[in-house]
Design an enzyme around this catalytic site. Structure first.
Site, PDB file in Angstrom:
ATOM      1  N   ASN A  39     -51.579  91.690  75.288  1.00 53.60           N
ATOM      2  CA  ASN A  39     -52.026  90.192  74.372  1.00 53.60           C
ATOM      3  C   ASN A  39     -53.729  90.934  73.780  1.00 53.60           C
ATOM      4  OD1 ASN A  39     -54.716  90.260  76.547  1.00 53.60           O
ATOM      5  ND2 ASN A  39     -52.591  88.980  77.244  1.00 53.60           N
ATOM      6  N   LYS A  93     -57.417  72.543  85.411  1.00 49.04           N
ATOM      7  CA  LYS A  93     -57.068  74.205  86.054  1.00 49.04           C
ATOM      8  C   LYS A  93     -58.142  74.257  86.518  1.00 49.04           C
ATOM      9  CE  LYS A  93     -57.093  79.274  84.058  1.00 49.04           C
ATOM     10  NZ  LYS A  93     -56.615  79.922  83.172  1.00 49.04           N
TER      11      LYS A  93
END
Length: 402
Positions: A209, A337
């Site tokens: 990434n 999260k």
């Protein structure tokens, strides 16, 4: 407290320049790396060679003397410094900084630096009391500059009063006391993950990434500067870091990062997972290079281990911070999260915003603790964000009595 600190000493013109030589010597003796900038007037009193001998570093005198064509000298040294000191500071240099003037090496560097700046004035007693000088000093104080007041006594001009440059030993002592107060992470062990991971497909290909590691490295350096013992676990990045309080461990894959972080987790006080770890990896790794074929090709992927969720399950005394880089409803996702992975705090950033996200030097973040309190930084350098995040983390640690 000043050992290994990078200190920029600015010397402006005045008879007190001779004391600046003593200051440069004292700073070097306590283990700081010192570099000196002298104004043209300062060089009328003392030669640059004197400071070069005392610090064992070249002395900067001219904005246009660019020794390295790959770097702009005054920007390079401004970024280099942890601490900047102007001693002696004349009414002239104080006035320049207060009004934003930059017409020589010292003033241009001081306007460019993000380091803590200490100013030790030295001038005639009446000059020091002049309304313009007082106004300029108050302006600089309001911007966060630190003043080390001059002493009172017999001055070179023949007057008796306040205006004599403080003694080098006291200047060093003042800065040491201030730095020690800032070492609020002293004694803490902090684990930080940074950068991307690479998931191997074959000997020449991998999935990864765009993470540059800049945010994680900024956090590591800030923590070390604040006194912490830092373990930095980094994926493959083009970044260097050199600090005696930082131990760097380089990894490649998500599996390697999982193993290193879980092995070190129990000994840590604070863990910050800022790395962009791959969620999936190829199920099969080809031992030889895959050959191009006609038509499409499908690679079967499998989930990697969820490092943050695992740490959330294992944590005891640790303060656990996660990062959430999102493009859609970032706050909502970050809150989910925070709860789902049993975090103490999460740092959320919308990577679709200008000035935020991967590869850049700035970021835009929202810090959310487990009480759902939110603190936002709209745009700042990743270094500035790192220091602010630790302020909030320490605040929340104290609230939890940890």
């Amino acid at each position: 407290m000043l050992k290994n600190k990078k200190i920029l000493l600015g010397v402006s013109g005045g008879i007190a320049v001779y004391k600046a030589c003593g200051l440069a010597s004292k700073l070097t003796q306590v283990g700081a790396e010192v570099r000196v900038i002298m104004t043209e007037s300062a060089r009328e009193f003392v030669s640059p060679l004197t400071f070069q001998a005392l610090t064992r570093n070249p002395v900067y005198t001219d904005t246009f003397d660019e020794k390295n064509p790959k770097k702009i000298a005054h920007i390079d040294i401004a970024d280099w410094a942890d601490i900047a000191i102007i001693a002696p500071a004349t009414a002239n240099i104080i006035g320049k900084l207060a009004s934003g003037q930059a017409d020589d090496m010292l003033s241009t560097t001081m306007l460019a630096t993000q380091a803590e700046v200490y100013i030790a004035p030295a001038m005639n007693v009446h000059m020091y009391a002049h309304p313009a000088v007082i106004k300029n000093m108050k302006q600089l104080e309001s911007w966060g500059y630190h003043f080390i007041e001059p002493g009172a006594g017999y001055l070179a001009c023949g007057y008796v009063g306040k205006g004599r440059l403080e003694e080098p030993e006291e200047i060093v002592s003042v800065i040491q006391r201030h730095v020690s107060q800032q070492q609020y992470l002293h004694g803490k062990k902090i684990l930080i993950s940074a950068g991307p991971t690479r998931e191997i497909v074959d000997p020449v290909r991998f999935f990864s990434n765009r993470s540059s590691g800049k945010m994680g490295f900024a956090l590591a350096e800030a923590a070390a500067n604040l006194g912490a013992e830092v373990t930095l676990v980094s994926g493959p990045v083009n970044l260097q870091i050199n600090h005696p309080n930082i131990r760097r461990i380089d990894i490649t894959s998500a599996e390697e990062m999982f193993d290193v972080i879980t092995d070190h987790f129990d000994q840590q006080d604070i863990v910050i997972k800022s790395a962009a770890v791959a969620d999936y990896r190829p199920k099969f790794i080809h031992q030889g290079k895959m050959k191009k074929k006609d038509g499409n090709y499908t690679i079967e992927m499998e989930r990697t281990k969820d490092i943050l969720a695992t740490l959330g399950e294992k944590k005891k005394h640790q303060f656990l911070v996660g990062f959430a880089a999102e493009t859609d409803t970032p706050i909502e996702y970050g809150l989910g999260k925070l709860d789902h992975k049993n975090l103490d705090a999460i740092v959320v950033n919308d990577i679709s915003s200008d000035g935020a996200g991967f590869e850049g030097d700035t970021n835009i973040v929202t810090y959310i603790n487990k009480k759902k309190q939110q603190e936002s930084i709209h745009q700042a350098t990743k270094t500035d964000i790192a220091y602010k995040l630790f302020e909030w983390i320490i605040r929340d640690l104290k609230d939890d009595d940890r």
